[in-house]
Motif scaffolding. Structure first.
Motif, PDB file in Angstrom:
ATOM      1  N   ARG A  97      90.647  42.178  70.750  1.00 26.95           N
ATOM      2  CA  ARG A  97      89.336  41.521  70.706  1.00 26.95           C
ATOM      3  C   ARG A  97      89.385  40.114  71.290  1.00 26.95           C
TER       4      ARG A  97
ATOM      5  N   THR B  52      88.547  38.547  73.833  1.00 18.46           N
ATOM      6  CA  THR B  52      87.748  38.623  75.059  1.00 18.46           C
ATOM      7  C   THR B  52      87.695  37.319  75.845  1.00 18.46           C
TER       8      THR B  52
ATOM      9  N   THR C  94      87.329  45.223  72.103  1.00 14.69           N
ATOM     10  CA  THR C  94      86.113  44.725  72.744  1.00 14.69           C
ATOM     11  C   THR C  94      86.451  44.216  74.148  1.00 14.69           C
ATOM     12  N   VAL C  95      87.724  43.915  74.400  1.00 12.74           N
ATOM     13  CA  VAL C  95      88.169  43.643  75.773  1.00 12.74           C
ATOM     14  C   VAL C  95      88.001  44.946  76.570  1.00 12.74           C
TER      15      VAL C  95
ATOM     16  N   GLN D 186      81.709  40.398  84.876  1.00 10.98           N
ATOM     17  CA  GLN D 186      83.058  40.772  84.459  1.00 10.98           C
ATOM     18  C   GLN D 186      83.863  41.097  85.704  1.00 10.98           C
TER      19      GLN D 186
ATOM     20  N   LEU E 176      78.308  44.203  73.920  1.00 10.39           N
ATOM     21  CA  LEU E 176      79.754  44.017  74.112  1.00 10.39           C
ATOM     22  C   LEU E 176      80.515  44.151  72.805  1.00 10.39           C
ATOM     23  N   THR E 177      79.928  43.682  71.727  1.00 13.43           N
ATOM     24  CA  THR E 177      80.610  43.698  70.438  1.00 13.43           C
ATOM     25  C   THR E 177      80.625  45.089  69.823  1.00 13.43           C
TER      26      THR E 177
ATOM     27  N   ASP F 170      91.325  39.763  80.349  1.00 10.03           N
ATOM     28  CA  ASP F 170      90.309  40.375  81.211  1.00 10.03           C
ATOM     29  C   ASP F 170      90.300  41.891  81.112  1.00 10.03           C
TER      30      ASP F 170
END
Lengths: 416, 416
Positions: free
Chosen positions: A192, A194, A217-218, B388, B213-214, A198
């Motif tokens: 996580r 983030t 979550t990455v 990203q 994202l979470t 990357d």
């Protein structure tokens, strides 16, 4: 912020800082460092082997881990050879995929850049430590390694050697880092991170990869699950089919591109099933079959519903009779892991339809699924085999460890 | 499985089934359907406008949503024009990026294919419904749309019209689907529908994107957050800098590529600050400044630490004086959202160093950050701007809505 996250944050910040400097190294500098790393693994094998002995002395190590965990002079020499091979490969960083001038007169170039910080999560395989570190370094990426706890001392010793080479070359040693705390809490916090990581690339068992996919979550690149099929069409050369199936199953049954399932068109089933089952049994393969297969070869192990979704990674295969190519494709798209699928056929149309409709990274006509591999593809390296659709699919070489950025040259343009 | 997930599973299965058939449509068929969709939006505007009136009659709609939510004949005509433009664009599906023969004699072709099923999560903007449906359809992707609850009736009416066009053309109407249940529970379940959804693209506020994202386990393409900087180097043409900063801030302040921050080299700060601040104020911009800026122009609003990380999306800008280009780059890499960054300079080396070291999708020399846009880049379309590094970075056009697959032709090869 919990303690695990606090410790990781420092590590992540250091990796990110290092990544900014890595992107500036020339190819020549990077290659010289990779060669120095290779030499250091050989010159400094004493502390590495001592650390490895400490790992192996742990009485809790499962017997099946011992071989993959054991380091020897010969294995260190193999790792060194791997690093030298990576040094010899072309460097993708700085390549321009394309460049053009837009209507406003801006020159836009799409240029390959490092991903930044790559997180690798893997099991007790010290060779992955060196392999991943080399591939990430060549592509200008900082890497944070989280290996299996059984290999912690070995990994520490290997990373120390690599970091010392970086430092001797005036490169930030945080470009390659190992997470020392192998607790699950720290692994979860890592997934996580983030702000600093990357991309995460898990390498290992299906269970490991699922755990990462669920918790991270990455962004993750999913790798390695391979429930690969060979479909024997009614227009197949049956002796070719046998070679392809036997090669796919037995040449290296533990890997993700091994053939796990065979689908056979009903029109050739009666003729072909006894032959292929005998050929597989001759190689020590346990053959499981659906009811249609059992009707023709009664002594096969009955396949259950669970078999169709199972990746055996072992000398086991399951066979199913299908009524048509369309049924074969539907079965594959339902049960496969989007890795590698093959059809054996001499019918042009059947082959092309299969390639178009099967949802997988690699779709073969008349070849073994075992070819899905960065080296076989000519990439000269492999960080894993992606089974997802975003970013990279199939074998991932150096180019798949890069991102791009648009660099744009203007002379005062503003938007109308 | 909870009820929300059960309902979504059906929807996901239908989308996946539809996606298998979409990949087989020819470019000609897809374009004809897009043109028919455009016409249907105009011909069937009565039920769409009636549904929209129902949404607008909801007394709980915040005043600021009313404009973006309102449909008119003119706005439907604009949507139709958008679909016709998508029809006119080249189709990336089936393109071969490269093909080669490997050492074993296999012909390996890397071919563009649809991503599969795309999930779009967005706010109360009915135009996104049509736009996303058109782009996904052109690229052979099935789409599941989850729009803001305030626009539900409008979205239903729009999707009905598009689905009827699909059905009339004998295409699976589940290629375009809308999630009718706009609860948070269903949205959360949608973000975890990994068996059926290949990628999620959230479009909207920073809060929406962070939530996705979470919560998501489906791979996400992060879009839209833009804390964009212009750095005025000591070698800048100051009148050019003013044009670029004013354009970046005021031409459309609400969008993600608007300029939010200005960094000024100390050597030109005393001369330049009064000019640029006046130019911004002339356009109604509130100017905030760090202490060095305050020392030169005492009546600026003092900038706080929070300002540097804030995307205003409004007529507000913050200015900071820096000691060097390196400080400017470090500040940007710390606070930016990896969207778009610009340097104004006549120094070649300063420009190239900035482009190389700044970590962002688009890095400009002497041009406005407002150019980061699929249309300005010449892509002819835009589904969003990725911030990203995985898969796509910067403006995403049709090509960024594709994946690839390796199709491999052999003649009996097995691995040695």
């Amino acid at each position: 912020m919990d303690a695990a996250t606090t410790a990781l944050t420092t590590l992540g910040q250091q990796a990110q800082q290092a990544s900014y400097t890595l992107g500036l190294l020339s190819t020549k500098q990077k290659n010289a460092i990779l060669l120095a790393m290779a030499q250091a693994l050989i010159d400094q094998q004493a502390p590495i082997l001592a650390a490895n002995a400490k790992d192996l002395a742990n009485p809790q190590i499962p017997a099946k881990f011992v071989d993959r965990l054991t380091l020897t002079s010969a294995r260190l020499a193999e790792m060194a050879t791997g690093l030298r091979q990576v040094a010899a490969l072309p460097d993708p960083i700085g390549n321009v995929d394309r460049a053009w001038r837009n209507d406003a007169g801006l020159l836009i170039a799409k240029e390959r850049v490092p991903l930044g910080v790559i997180g690798m999560i893997f099991e007790a395989r010290p060779n992955v430590t060196v392999d991943a570190a080399g591939l990430c370094f060549k592509t200008g990426n900082a890497v944070i390694l989280r290996g299996g706890k059984e290999a912690l001392h070995s990994n520490q010793a290997l990373v120390n050697v690599l970091q010392d080479v970086l430092q001797a070359a005036d490169v930030d040693r945080h470009a390659i880092q190992l997470i020392q705390d192998t607790s699950h809490e720290t692994a979860a916090a890592f997934m996580r991170l983030t702000d600093y990581v990357d991309v995460l690339i898990p390498r290992g068992s299906a269970r490991l990869i699922q755990a990462v996919l669920t918790q991270a979550t990455v962004p993750v690149i999913e790798t390695g699950a391979g429930n690969c099929h060979v479909y024997v069409d009614q227009a197949a050369q049956l002796d070719m089919a046998t070679k392809i199936i036997v090669n796919g199953k037995v040449q290296r049954p533990s890997v993700c591109n091994a053939t796990e399932k065979v689908l056979i068109h009903r029109a050739v089933a009666a003729d072909y099933l006894p032959t292929i089952i005998q050929a597989l049994r001759d190689q020590g393969v346990e053959v499981r079959g659906d009811t249609a297969t059992q009707a023709i070869v009664p002594d096969v192990v009955p396949a259950t519903a669970a078999d169709w979704a199972t990746e055996y990674n072992d000398l086991i295969i399951a066979i199913k009779v299908v009524d048509s190519e369309a049924d074969a494709i539907a079965h594959i798209n339902r049960y496969n892991t989007q890795h590698s699928e093959a059809i054996v056929t001499d019918n042009y149309q059947a082959g092309k339809v299969f390639q178009q409709r099967v949802n997988a990274a690699c779709v073969y006509i008349n070849a073994s699924t075992r070819f899905t591999d960065g080296f076989e593809f000519g990439f000269g390296a492999e960080i894993g085999i992606s089974t997802q659709k975003l970013h990279a699919r199939g074998p991932m070489g150096l180019n798949e460890l890069t991102a791009y950025k648009y660099v744009i040259d203007g002379n005062g343009q503003v938007r109308q």
